[in-house]
Scaffold this motif. Structure first.
Motif, PDB file in Angstrom:
ATOM      1  N   ASP A 172       1.019   3.953   1.565  1.00  0.00           N
ATOM      2  CA  ASP A 172       1.445   4.622   2.806  1.00  0.00           C
ATOM      3  C   ASP A 172       2.471   3.796   3.602  1.00  0.00           C
ATOM      4  OD1 ASP A 172      -0.237   2.587   3.552  1.00  0.00           O
ATOM      5  OD2 ASP A 172      -1.359   3.762   5.037  1.00  0.00           O
ATOM      6  N   GLY A 178       9.406   4.951  15.161  1.00  0.00           N
ATOM      7  CA  GLY A 178       8.340   5.076  14.171  1.00  0.00           C
ATOM      8  C   GLY A 178       7.877   6.499  13.915  1.00  0.00           C
ATOM      9  N   ILE A 179       8.475   7.480  14.620  1.00  0.00           N
ATOM     10  CA  ILE A 179       8.024   8.866  14.441  1.00  0.00           C
ATOM     11  C   ILE A 179       9.194   9.816  14.145  1.00  0.00           C
ATOM     12  CG2 ILE A 179       5.928   8.600  15.828  1.00  0.00           C
ATOM     13  CD1 ILE A 179       7.481  10.050  18.131  1.00  0.00           C
ATOM     14  N   SER A 232       0.853  -1.188   0.000  1.00  0.00           N
ATOM     15  CA  SER A 232       0.000   0.000   0.000  1.00  0.00           C
ATOM     16  C   SER A 232       0.890   1.240   0.000  1.00  0.00           C
ATOM     17  CB  SER A 232      -0.931  -0.004   1.212  1.00  0.00           C
ATOM     18  OG  SER A 232      -0.190   0.185   2.400  1.00  0.00           O
ATOM     19  N   ARG A 246      12.533  -3.910   5.497  1.00  0.00           N
ATOM     20  CA  ARG A 246      12.659  -5.038   6.436  1.00  0.00           C
ATOM     21  C   ARG A 246      11.765  -6.218   6.058  1.00  0.00           C
ATOM     22  NH1 ARG A 246      15.166  -4.486  11.261  1.00  0.00           N
ATOM     23  NH2 ARG A 246      13.792  -6.105  12.057  1.00  0.00           N
ATOM     24  N   TRP A 304       9.575  -0.415   6.599  1.00  0.00           N
ATOM     25  CA  TRP A 304       8.958  -1.749   6.622  1.00  0.00           C
ATOM     26  C   TRP A 304       9.038  -2.423   5.253  1.00  0.00           C
ATOM     27  CZ3 TRP A 304       9.188  -3.448  11.155  1.00  0.00           C
ATOM     28  CH2 TRP A 304       8.968  -2.613  12.249  1.00  0.00           C
ATOM     29  N   PRO A 330       5.629   2.718   5.191  1.00  0.00           N
ATOM     30  CA  PRO A 330       6.923   3.392   5.370  1.00  0.00           C
ATOM     31  C   PRO A 330       8.050   2.593   4.717  1.00  0.00           C
ATOM     32  CG  PRO A 330       5.723   3.318   7.448  1.00  0.00           C
ATOM     33  CD  PRO A 330       4.994   2.426   6.483  1.00  0.00           C
TER      34      PRO A 330
END
Lengths: 150, 714
Positions: A20, A41-42, A18, A28, A25, A22
């Motif tokens: 969006d 994650g931010i 999808s 990985r 991921w 990141p």
């Protein structure tokens, strides 16, 4: 879901994810490049740092749709065998403790040194500000960045 | 002088030949020989006790296996160094392997309390020394000379009289056929060649090239990814789940209600995270939810109460306090801290009908497996836990909650699964350094003499008092009291448990007390330690001479007695985890703000095994101690953590880090740990230096909050 062709470490790879998702991921989970780490994650800790067209970015905060036509370099692609000057400096100074944050630290440092080969201490501190090391290896990191700059 | 040691070799060592030539010696990392009777009782005389080995190949290459969990404290490098020292081989001929981790092969695999090296020191030395003795014997037989005439050096056996020498590899196969000797002679520490040198972390290359070493990197055939919705507040439990939206999302395979939490399972991390976030979960609480403000009142009330059973009482402190000319009293407080290992909690589990295979980062694999066997109703030997490198521990990975969760999810979905916490899960789920406060009091006589000492602490789910700490032992009249208030906010061991708070509070108090008594803080501590040495009162857990040693070392290196213009100093000295650390902090004012500029450390951890590893543990501990004391706090509102991630829970960053200089006491005493002992005094040392700089004392962590207030006049 959409198809993306990514240029990672000089190799073109197709992924269907999808838009969006990141980059972290995608690296990985889909490309099995585990060197890039999840920390927050931010975009606060720097563990996921990779190079996008030579600039250090937080891969946890960059959706795959924004990176599809750019050159991505991860820790695995920094050198074939750990011989990049920053990697060598990290080993020479014996930086890692637990080691988890170090790939991100190295990617931030190597992008920074490529743009500023002879930094001052203050410039190093500024450049490395976004990377957290919970073990507290900051002084050796600083030493290694300086060693790699010479 | 050599140390001669006899041990029960059957329980400890097993020699065998390697296929294709070479010698293998299996041994137990933890089979100490200091109390042989006890060890013989506790260690079954079976070969499965062998939990480590060294191998000498016919080319002379030495392989040493390290079974202890590596959380960044460097044992995977330092423990094999000890074996190599006694074996007398150059480090460049040594390869360190991570243990293969078969379920029955490991004893006491725990990383905690800075005890790894301390507990295994004798066993490691004996293993190396035994192998060396057998290689010497094999060479002596080959040359037909007495073994006593042979020496070793750099992986070679030598016979000086005949000028002969031979590499270990060439006699390894012959050595494998010999009886394991009953006794072994260990080196005099003065003759150490390798120990004390700076040896680099053996995994450096793998780390800097990004190889998959960590639990979060585990990937197996057919493995799915899981995340969980945990209760959003302490005291809340699951009421209902609506998973309609989640189940309709791409990549989601299972939603499992496990009573305490709801797990979402799918193919990829991002899909699973989105699915988890889309769950509609209702939670409920039976009791009112807690907040830090309410807990603050509870702790303050507790500080006003006597305890019926003091943690320690020497002499008659109550009477001395009631008749003292003056009582000097100060109260300290420190917040919850999360562990925040850089690698969030995660674990792989594949639970089947009759066996379970698990893999990941856990500091206590043995105990976790035992409890897991009970939970799963399975025999222990049918459960294997493989260890990975750990992205930090700091105490968090002593607890197996995430291991159980992974196992329960796998059992429910009948598939191999890796559970991953988000940073928010990791930070808000609990197991914190407790919220702590304590009041220190000193009874002072008419001539300004210190007559009695009293500490009373209170903590949420944890102790704020270390009752046997200095100055206990130096005080004729001493009282320590500890209150623990129950809470649903879960707490845990956190790097240097208890000490991580007491090192600040006690050392800040002692410094201010010294000023109150008109004494130099360093001279004051030494004076009290001399009293503890000459006339100890009650139990003495520390050695006054070693304590004084590090105090003098740090003071000397920092030039404590020489004022430096514009530099404000603070001192702290602390004993924990069998090691002694003294620290001098220097603060300067820049743009009207105090800046921590430098820390000098004096450290006594016995023999320094790995100079580089030891130094980085001390520096890291100091920086960690400064960072948390200055910036880190976790607060609770309506039962939930008010901090969720690094945007509102601050960890120290490079530009906030001072220079740290480390000096070790030269020692021939067996080594003690370093993962924790440098942290506790850092909070005290900087509290004292910052207080000197700003002209008012700091009593509450994190200090950065207090430093926001305007500076005192002058």
């Amino acid at each position: 879901m959409a198809n993306y062709t990514l240029d990672v470490n000089g190799k073109k790879s197709q992924v269907e994810v999808s838009e969006d998702t990141p980059l972290l991921w995608v690296l990985r989970d889909h490309l099995e490049l585990f060197g890039t780490k999840y920390g927050c994650g931010i975009g606060q800790c720097g563990a996921c740092t990779v190079h996008l067209d030579g600039n250090a970015i937080r891969s946890c905060s960059f959706p795959v749709s924004a990176v599809a036509d750019k050159k991505i370099t991860t820790i695995e692609g920094l050198s074939a065998d750990g011989t990049h000057p920053v990697q060598k400096a990290w080993m020479e100074v014996d930086v890692p403790q637990c080691g988890y944050c170090q790939a991100g630290q190295i990617m931030t440092a190597s992008a920074f040194l490529a743009q500023n080969p002879n930094p001052t201490d203050a410039e190093i501190e500024q450049a490395m500000h976004g990377n957290i090391c919970r073990c507290g290896t900051y002084l050796r990191i600083k030493k290694a960045v300086k060693a790699a700059s010479q | 002088m050599q140390t001669k040691i006899t041990f029960d070799r059957r329980s400890f060592l097993k020699a065998s030949a390697l296929a294709g030539g070479g010698f293998m010696l299996g041994f137990n990392f933890f089979a100490g020989c200091t109390s042989p009777e006890k060890e013989v009782q506790s260690i079954p005389k079976e070969w499965f006790d062998v939990n480590a080995y060294l191998k000498i190949a016919d080319n002379g290459l030495v392989t040493i296996m390290s079974p202890n969990p590596e959380i960044g404290q460097g044992v995977k490098t330092s423990m094999p160094m000890v074996v190599a020292e006694e074996l007398d081989v150059p480090w460049k001929m040594v390869v360190v392997e991570q243990a293969p981790l078969a379920p029955n092969s490991f004893k006491r695999q725990v990383a905690g309390g800075s005890q790894s090296l301390r507990q295994s020191w004798e066993a490691l030395r004996m293993a190396g020394g035994t192998a060396r003795k057998m290689l010497v014997e094999a060479a002596a037989q080959k040359w037909q000379v007495p073994a006593a005439e042979c020496t070793t050096d750099a992986g070679q056996v030598k016979h000086e009289a005949s000028g002969k020498s031979i590499g270990y590899g060439e006699v390894a196969s012959a050595a494998a056929l010999l009886e394991v000797p009953e006794t072994v002679e260990l080196k005099d520490p003065k003759d150490f060649k390798l120990l004390g040198k700076a040896i680099h972390n053996v995994d450096n290359k793998k780390i800097v090239t990004g190889q998959p070493l960590f639990g979060i990197d585990v990937k197996k055939e057919g493995m799915l990814i899981a995340m969980a919705a945990f209760p959003p507040a302490f005291g809340m439990k699951l009421k209902s789940v609506d998973d309609t939206a989640t189940k309709a999302m791409p990549g989601i395979l299972h939603v499992v209600n496990l009573d305490d939490f709801v797990a979402v399972v799918g193919k990829t991390t991002w899909e699973v995270k989105k699915g988890r976030d889309a769950l509609k979960v209702e939670w409920e609480a039976d009791d009112p939810l807690e907040s830090t403000a309410d807990q603050d009142e509870l702790l303050t009330a507790a500080l006003g109460r006597k305890t019926d059973e003091p943690a320690r009482r020497d002499g008659n402190p109550e009477q001395v306090f009631s008749s003292a000319a003056k009582v000097f009293e100060r109260t300290y407080k420190a917040p919850y801290w999360a562990h925040n290992t850089m690698e969030p909690m995660n674990f792989f589990a594949d639970v089947r009908e009759t066996e379970a295979i698990l893999e990941g980062p856990i500091q206590t694999p043995e105990g976790t497996r035992r409890r897991l066997a009970k939970e799963l109703g399975m025999e222990e030997e049918n459960i294997s836990i493989m260890l990975t490198r750990m992205g930090g521990g700091f105490g968090r990975r002593l607890y197996g909650d995430f291991v159980f969760e992974a196992a329960f999810i796998s059992r429910a979905i009948k598939a191999p699964v890796k559970l991953i916490y988000t940073r928010e899960d990791d930070m808000t789920k609990g197991l914190y350094r407790p919220y702590l406060t304590s009041t220190y009091r000193a009874a002072i006589g008419e001539n300004g003499e210190l007559l009695a000492f009293h500490v009373r602490g209170a903590g949420m789910n944890g102790r704020a008092v270390r009752q046997d700490n200095f100055p206990a032992g130096a005080m004729t009249h001493y009282l320590a009291e500890s209150h623990v208030e129950p809470s649903k906010v879960t707490t845990a061991a956190w790097r240097a448990p208890g000490h991580n708070y007491v090192g600040f509070a006690e050392q800040a108090y002692l410094e201010e007390l010294a000023h109150e008594l008109g004494k130099d803080p360093v001279a004051f501590r030494i004076e009290l330690l001399e009293q503890a040495k000459n006339a100890p009162i009650g139990e003495l857990i520390y050695e006054p001479d070693r304590f004084i040693g590090v105090i003098k070392l740090a003071a000397e290196k920092a030039g404590w007695d020489t004022p430096k213009p514009g530099v404000f100093k603070g001192f702290a000295a602390y004993y924990s985890h069998n090691s002694y650390v003294a620290e001098v902090a220097e603060v300067v004012m820049k743009n009207d703000k105090p800046v921590i500029q430098k820390i000098y450390c004096g450290v006594d951890c016995g023999i320094v095994v790995n100079k580089s590893g030891a130094e980085t543990q001390v520096v890291g501990g100091v920086i960690d101690g400064i960072g948390h004391s200055m910036y880190s706090a976790l607060t609770i509102k309506d039962g939930a953590s008010e901090q969720q991630n690094f945007h509102n829970y601050q960890l120290i960053r490079m530009m906030q880090v001072p220079d740290v200089e480390v000096h070790f006491v030269e020692s021939t005493i067996s080594p003690t740990g370093l993962g924790e002992p440098a942290l506790p005094p850092a909070g005290g040392a900087i509290a004292n230096a910052l207080s000197a700089a700003i002209g008012r004392r700091l009593y509450v962590q994190p200090f950065a909050e207090a430093l926001k207030a305007p500076l005192a006049e002058g």
